[in-house]
Design a protein around this motif. Structure first.
Motif, PDB file in Angstrom:
ATOM      1  N   PRO A  11     -50.294  54.232  23.104  1.00  0.00           N
ATOM      2  CA  PRO A  11     -50.933  54.968  22.296  1.00  0.00           C
ATOM      3  C   PRO A  11     -51.680  56.164  22.533  1.00  0.00           C
ATOM      4  O   PRO A  11     -51.782  55.817  24.101  1.00  0.00           O
ATOM      5  CB  PRO A  11     -51.824  53.995  20.666  1.00  0.00           C
ATOM      6  N   PRO A  12     -51.708  57.242  23.123  1.00  0.00           N
ATOM      7  CA  PRO A  12     -51.740  58.698  23.642  1.00  0.00           C
ATOM      8  C   PRO A  12     -53.572  58.131  23.520  1.00  0.00           C
ATOM      9  O   PRO A  12     -54.023  57.712  22.725  1.00  0.00           O
ATOM     10  CB  PRO A  12     -51.585  59.485  22.572  1.00  0.00           C
ATOM     11  N   SER A  39     -59.372  56.467  22.459  1.00  0.00           N
ATOM     12  CA  SER A  39     -58.226  55.215  22.408  1.00  0.00           C
ATOM     13  C   SER A  39     -58.127  54.135  21.487  1.00  0.00           C
ATOM     14  O   SER A  39     -59.407  53.743  20.576  1.00  0.00           O
ATOM     15  CB  SER A  39     -58.020  55.318  23.637  1.00  0.00           C
ATOM     16  N   SER A  40     -57.414  54.167  20.508  1.00  0.00           N
ATOM     17  CA  SER A  40     -57.206  52.153  19.852  1.00  0.00           C
ATOM     18  C   SER A  40     -57.058  50.868  21.272  1.00  0.00           C
ATOM     19  O   SER A  40     -56.552  50.334  20.663  1.00  0.00           O
ATOM     20  CB  SER A  40     -56.144  52.717  18.857  1.00  0.00           C
ATOM     21  N   TRP A  41     -56.413  51.317  22.213  1.00  0.00           N
ATOM     22  CA  TRP A  41     -56.480  50.529  22.744  1.00  0.00           C
ATOM     23  C   TRP A  41     -57.530  49.688  24.459  1.00  0.00           C
ATOM     24  O   TRP A  41     -57.351  48.883  25.006  1.00  0.00           O
ATOM     25  CB  TRP A  41     -55.048  50.083  23.499  1.00  0.00           C
ATOM     26  N   LEU A  42     -58.284  50.771  24.938  1.00  0.00           N
ATOM     27  CA  LEU A  42     -59.571  50.950  25.410  1.00  0.00           C
ATOM     28  C   LEU A  42     -60.870  50.306  24.860  1.00  0.00           C
ATOM     29  O   LEU A  42     -61.035  51.379  23.749  1.00  0.00           O
ATOM     30  CB  LEU A  42     -59.558  52.108  26.348  1.00  0.00           C
ATOM     31  N   VAL A  99     -52.100  43.088  18.838  1.00  0.00           N
ATOM     32  CA  VAL A  99     -50.845  42.473  20.002  1.00  0.00           C
ATOM     33  C   VAL A  99     -50.047  43.743  18.968  1.00  0.00           C
ATOM     34  O   VAL A  99     -49.172  43.915  19.366  1.00  0.00           O
ATOM     35  CB  VAL A  99     -50.538  41.107  19.402  1.00  0.00           C
ATOM     36  N   GLN A 100     -49.787  43.391  17.153  1.00  0.00           N
ATOM     37  CA  GLN A 100     -49.000  43.767  16.593  1.00  0.00           C
ATOM     38  C   GLN A 100     -49.418  45.058  16.981  1.00  0.00           C
ATOM     39  O   GLN A 100     -47.754  45.976  16.068  1.00  0.00           O
ATOM     40  CB  GLN A 100     -49.590  43.511  15.256  1.00  0.00           C
ATOM     41  N   MET A 101     -50.282  45.669  16.802  1.00  0.00           N
ATOM     42  CA  MET A 101     -50.807  47.447  16.520  1.00  0.00           C
ATOM     43  C   MET A 101     -49.749  48.066  17.951  1.00  0.00           C
ATOM     44  O   MET A 101     -48.803  49.061  17.677  1.00  0.00           O
ATOM     45  CB  MET A 101     -52.083  47.684  16.766  1.00  0.00           C
ATOM     46  N   LEU A 102     -49.908  47.454  19.016  1.00  0.00           N
ATOM     47  CA  LEU A 102     -49.131  48.182  20.648  1.00  0.00           C
ATOM     48  C   LEU A 102     -47.771  48.297  20.395  1.00  0.00           C
ATOM     49  O   LEU A 102     -46.715  48.663  20.252  1.00  0.00           O
ATOM     50  CB  LEU A 102     -49.868  47.191  21.483  1.00  0.00           C
ATOM     51  N   LEU A 103     -47.394  46.882  19.317  1.00  0.00           N
ATOM     52  CA  LEU A 103     -45.618  46.437  19.132  1.00  0.00           C
ATOM     53  C   LEU A 103     -45.364  47.317  18.300  1.00  0.00           C
ATOM     54  O   LEU A 103     -44.247  48.172  18.173  1.00  0.00           O
ATOM     55  CB  LEU A 103     -45.384  45.686  18.728  1.00  0.00           C
ATOM     56  N   ASP A 104     -45.209  47.543  17.194  1.00  0.00           N
ATOM     57  CA  ASP A 104     -45.441  48.563  16.168  1.00  0.00           C
ATOM     58  C   ASP A 104     -45.553  49.724  16.631  1.00  0.00           C
ATOM     59  O   ASP A 104     -44.091  51.324  16.533  1.00  0.00           O
ATOM     60  CB  ASP A 104     -46.739  48.237  15.076  1.00  0.00           C
TER      61      ASP A 104
END
Length: 535
Positions: free
Chosen positions: A70-71, A94-97, A233-238
């Motif tokens: 995700p950006p 950010s949604s992953w940091l 995990v599912q968020m990143l895969l989606d």
């Protein structure tokens, strides 16, 4: 118009020409530019992320390949004295940091401004976030999300425990009850108490009365947009899947059927082979397969490719009516391959019925019809299935030539004694049809053991010819065999096997004597004809 305003306007125009609307957008509010920059971090090939529950050191670390993250979203407000004096005011999301890691990026952006003070900085910030973030954070090959995954698992367990807390003995916790529903949900205070309980259990040596250490200040411009209750995990895969689909639609591909270059939005891709074809060609291909009823294992049109079209892919490519036919045919084909499924025999029903492997009866849940799974008639208990007379020959042949396993199945259906009796009767009928004739008067079956072809019925004493079945006159039965106009002329003893030891010359002489005698006026009866030999 001030110099800063001119520079801001020129920078906005330059960014519009470099980035698309998804990456850059702006609007003006209170004479200030409000901008949104989305930095899509460039990932190297074979990039992956790892995760595990940190509370379970014995669990292995899971690795998942990924092509897109995700950006990083940069929300900016340009002051009136930017870029001559003040830097842009910004918020980094950010949604992953984590917030701590994002704070490091914020400090790096401040440093870049100090190095380029007085100059337009937005493009520099954007380029850094896109191309240098992984290297700056030392995550060039993989991204670890252990902390986010562990927090998600802990929150899920806490929520589950909070949902069950009212079941504890002596518990007096109040719950929120929706008046429109019977479901009972714990209040927020209960959830917090469970989380606090989990925290104290994790650190049993901590004393509740002891002062907690002051938390370090974290840059408020850094916002970690991680949604509570969402599996990271599912968020990143989606997101990765969604981004791949977006990128696919933007590119051009050559269809391997019509060999024309078409935009990805007008193409479809098979997985996992990734062969690309235009939607028009694949629609024609699917339409033919569906109309022919060949809907199982619709493979990729590429030669020797084993990838198959998914039901979702078919639904996106064909019309609603055609997909309905595909869905119904696929269901029927799938059910036909299942040994524990049998269809209701009623023409107006045809509902698929599940049955146990050894059961003879099935009951349709749609129309309540109880029937035999073998003959499809009303269930007849232990009585063997009945068969039609037209199927008798086929059934006997099938039973005689069947392997042992198939014979057992036929015996379960029709009964062993009934099948054996059927085989014996059929064989007897075959022998009778081959070795007997029927009387032309009473239709009685007559066997010929020996003698001439003039026969007399044992039941009604009717004379008839064994060869052609013609009824003969009782007073002159042999005229049929000596008349030249008869098709059995000179065939009284045709097909008779001579007895062992009989003289061949005798066989030829005696018949010739009466056969050579011919009279048109008087009747000939060999019973009154006597030949005397002087030996």
């Amino acid at each position: 118009m001030s110099m800063d305003n001119e520079k801001q306007k020129d920078e906005i125009i330059a960014l519009e020409s470099i980035y698309n609307k998804e990456e850059f957008s702006y609007h003006k509010e209170n004479d200030q530019y409000e901008c949104t920059l989305k930095a899509y971090v460039t990932l190297p090939k074979d990039y992956f992320f790892t995760y595990k529950d940190s509370r379970r050191p014995e669990d292995p670390v899971e690795s998942v390949p990924i092509s897109h993250l995700p950006p990083l979203s940069l929300f900016l407000t340009l002051p009136l004295n930017y870029p001559s004096e003040s830097p842009p005011k910004f918020t980094l999301v950010s949604s992953w940091l984590s917030q701590y890691v994002l704070a490091k990026l914020c400090k790096k952006l401040d440093l870049l401004w100090e190095e380029n003070k007085g100059l337009e900085i937005l493009f520099t910030w954007m380029a850094f976030l896109k191309d240098e973030t992984l290297e700056f954070l030392n995550i060039e090959t993989s991204l670890g999300i252990n902390s986010a995954y562990t927090f998600y698992k802990m929150n899920s367990e806490a929520t589950q425990n909070a949902g069950n807390i009212s079941e504890f003995k002596g518990d007096k916790t109040e719950v929120n009850k929706d008046p429109k529903s019977k479901n009972m949900e714990p209040s927020i205070d209960v959830r917090k108490s469970v989380i606090r309980k989990t925290t104290h259990e994790k650190h049993p040596t901590k004393k509740r009365g002891k002062k907690q250490r002051t938390r370090k200040f974290v840059d408020q411009r850094a916002i970690s947009d991680r949604l509570i209750g969402i599996n990271p995990v599912q968020m990143l895969l989606d997101y990765d899947l969604k981004r791949k689909q977006t990128e696919f639609k933007r590119n051009f591909y050559m269809c391997k059927i019509c060999f024309l270059d078409k935009l990805g939005d007008h193409c479809t891709q098979f997985v996992p082979c990734f062969h690309v074809f235009c939607k028009e060609c694949i629609f024609t291909y699917l339409e033919i397969r569906i109309k022919e009823g060949n809907v199982k294992n619709i493979s990729c049109p590429e030669d020797k490719c084993l990838s198959e079209a998914t039901p979702g892919q078919v639904k996106d490519l064909v019309s609603q009516e055609l997909f309905a036919k595909y869905d119904a045919t696929l269901l029927s084909v799938t059910l036909d391959t299942m040994t524990d499924i049998v269809y209701c025999p009623r023409p107006h029903c045809q509902y698929p019925v599940s049955r146990e492997p050894n059961d003879r009866m099935a009951s349709c849940p749609a129309c309540q019809y109880a029937f035999c799974v073998y003959c499809k008639m009303v269930y007849h208990g232990i009585e063997p299935c009945k068969f039609k007379s037209a199927e008798k020959e086929k059934l006997v042949t099938e039973y005689q030539n069947a392997p042992d396993e198939k014979k057992v199945q036929l015996e379960q259906r029709y009964g062993r004694k009934q099948l054996q009796a059927l085989v014996e009767n059929t064989m007897s009928e075959h022998w009778i049809n081959t070795n007997s004739r029927h009387c032309p008067h009473c239709n009685a079956a007559i066997e010929k053991s020996d003698g001439c072809n003039k026969m007399v019925c044992w039941r009604c004493n009717t004379y008839f010819c064994w060869l052609c079945g013609t009824r003969l006159r009782a007073d002159t039965p042999y005229v049929h065999f000596r008349s030249p106009q008869s098709k059995c002329y000179n065939m009284l003893f045709h097909g008779v096997v001579p007895e062992a030891g009989q003289d061949d010359e005798d066989d030829l002489d005696f018949p010739a004597l009466y056969l050579d005698y011919n009279s048109d006026d008087e009747e000939f009866n060999n019973e009154d004809f006597v030949i005397e030999f002087d030996l």
